[in-house]
Design a protein around this motif. Sequence first.
Motif, PDB file in Angstrom:
ATOM      1  N   CYS A   1      45.643  72.744  59.786  1.00 33.26           N
ATOM      2  CA  CYS A   1      46.028  71.432  60.331  1.00 33.26           C
ATOM      3  C   CYS A   1      46.000  71.460  61.855  1.00 33.26           C
TER       4      CYS A   1
ATOM      5  N   CYS B   1      54.221  75.997  52.844  1.00 35.04           N
ATOM      6  CA  CYS B   1      53.264  76.050  53.967  1.00 35.04           C
ATOM      7  C   CYS B   1      52.839  77.496  54.201  1.00 35.04           C
ATOM      8  N   LEU B   2      51.504  77.682  54.278  1.00 33.97           N
ATOM      9  CA  LEU B   2      50.941  79.028  54.418  1.00 33.97           C
ATOM     10  C   LEU B   2      50.858  79.469  55.876  1.00 33.97           C
ATOM     11  N   THR B   3      51.250  78.572  56.780  1.00 34.37           N
ATOM     12  CA  THR B   3      50.979  78.754  58.216  1.00 34.37           C
ATOM     13  C   THR B   3      49.539  79.255  58.448  1.00 34.37           C
ATOM     14  N   CYS B   4      48.633  78.623  57.727  1.00 35.92           N
ATOM     15  CA  CYS B   4      47.219  79.015  57.861  1.00 35.92           C
ATOM     16  C   CYS B   4      46.601  78.420  59.128  1.00 35.92           C
ATOM     17  N   GLY B   5      47.253  77.397  59.690  1.00 37.19           N
ATOM     18  CA  GLY B   5      46.760  76.825  60.933  1.00 37.19           C
ATOM     19  C   GLY B   5      45.609  75.848  60.793  1.00 37.19           C
TER      20      GLY B   5
ATOM     21  N   CYS C   1      44.669  70.258  54.747  1.00 36.43           N
ATOM     22  CA  CYS C   1      45.675  71.234  54.328  1.00 36.43           C
ATOM     23  C   CYS C   1      45.275  71.774  52.958  1.00 36.43           C
TER      24      CYS C   1
END
Lengths: 86, 440
Positions: free
Chosen positions: A67, A61-65, A40
């Motif tokens: 994880c 949370c960046l919702t970057c994906g 993360c």
Amino acid sequence: MAFVARSLTLDLIRAEVLATGQVVADSVRCVQCGVCSYNCPIGLDVRAYVWCNAAIEDPRCLTCGQCIARCPRGVLRFAPTDHSRA
Amino acid sequence: MGLRYVIVGAGVAGIAAAESLRTREPSASVTVVTDDPAGFYSRPGLAYYLSGLIPETQLFPRSPAELRALGLTWVQARANQLDPYAHRLILADGQTLAYDKLLLATGARAALPDFPGSELDGIVTLDSLADTRSIVRRARQGLQAVVVGGGITALEIAEGLNARGCRVHYMLRGARYWANVLDPDESQLVEDHLRATGIILHHHSQIREAIGKRGRLIAVETMAGERIPCALLAVAIGTHPRLDLAQSGRLKLDRGILTDAYLKTSAEDVLAAGDVAQVYNEVTGKATLDTLWATARAHGEAAAATMAGIPTPYRRTVAQNVTLLAGIPTTIIGSVGSGEDADLVAIARGDSETWRMAGSAWVVVDPHPVNRLRLMLGEQTLKGALVMGDQTLSRPLQRLIAANADLTPIRQALLADKSAIAHLIMSFYAEWEQSHADKR
Ligand SMILES: Cc1cc2nc3c(=O)[nH]c(=O)nc-3n(C[C@H](O)[C@H](O)[C@H](O)COP(=O)(O)OP(=O)(O)OC[C@H]3O[C@@H](n4cnc5c(N)ncnc54)[C@H](O)[C@@H]3O)c2cc1C
Ligand code: SF4
Ligand code: SF4
């Protein structure tokens, strides 16, 4: 070791998720290996959320994906915020 | 004074029980006894530490502060003897520990090889953090290593050593990898991937003897007379529950500690949970072992409730494991195979005996070259499924199998058109979820 990305459509849905979704877990699949937390970019302890079967509700949370893509066990996925607890 | 709870084992079963007891009874005395100085860590995560995916520090799901906050009494010692009549444990240093309720969560240990030379330095198994550290220390670039065994652990060791630059020979006793869970095409897929990463596979190959020089491994010799020089030999031929303590208390044992559905053993006030517990299944009338993280955790939580005076059976869910097999994401749900695997003498890690109870079921395979989907179709329901590659279908399948969903409406179509099964399942699932949600 090369890791196969969980889903090839990840990037396409990312933009949408950023606005309307969050990362949720299917905790029975999790073995608490910590790969998610390790990857993360902002250092959220994703694994701890998964233990409680909770969605990543941290507003940072960046919702970057990252994880989702790195978890070797398909525990994590994006889901619309309203139906976060599967 | 509240009850004295004692838990032997600080694996996931023991820690889940300890946390659960603490929540239920904030002021009770909860003691955890463990002989592993590393404490609680992710055992499946050891494979990722071995392959270099995560550093060692990442293996610990609880920080020391979080563990302290639980207010447990932590005893680092081996429990040598159990006296269930006196409600007492005797530790390796002679100390005694009295309990009112005891949980045995002693886990399982790798089965040891029995060929001549198996005591040589350089022969390793992968059970604990200490084992992994020792393998990491030995695994130098260019080192010749041999891996024997089956299931997930053998593969993970082979890949881990390969990732660390070792030249890895993987010896299989039979014709293919994991023959009693995977079908021939799936084994092939895994083997092709292994070869592509540089791992050398040997089929129908069995060690006759490990050869050493001044106590150190230098080669292995196969039954066929082939000699493979190596400085490291990793053995992953299955696991055995750690039964010594239960044995000393004369508990009823089979392959594991026999328990009822409430995880109670044959001795009053003694329960068992995790890899060590062979739990009675009221539906099948059989007691089975699992070596699965999620099962061990669920055991621990159910046992804690029962210990705290709220009798709670362990609720079985469909056995499932999600893992990378040679880099291919793979989910195994329910019963998918049958028979024996020549590479394993006992149940493998990350395994469940129920996966080999497939019996008679139709096999439907989606023939896509990279992504594979195998369904074990019963008369009306799905008995199991194996999803390799794209995991989109794994969650729907897990839900349908767990709920024993009636697939009659699409059964004929599934059998008729194999190329359509992914689509059929997805659309059936969408409707099923909807009607399921409506009923709730
Ligand atoms: C390499 C590897 C890969 C795995 N892969 C998977 C996977 O893919 N999926 C999956 O679901 N599971 C997997 N597993 C299995 C999973 O880790 C186990 O099912 C789980 O750890 C079992 O937990 P447990 O608490 O029952 O036992 P353990 O984690 O084994 O803990 C038992 C504890 O008891 C202690 N102990 C034993 N006897 C005594 C005694 N007499 N006195 C004091 N202490 C004692 C031990 O030191 C240990 O701390 C894997 C395991 C390994 C090693
Ligand atoms: S990476 Fe996946 S399996 Fe590992 S701790 Fe995170 S969610 Fe669990
Ligand atoms: S989506 Fe990105 S930021 Fe959010 S928890 Fe996962 S890795 Fe961290």
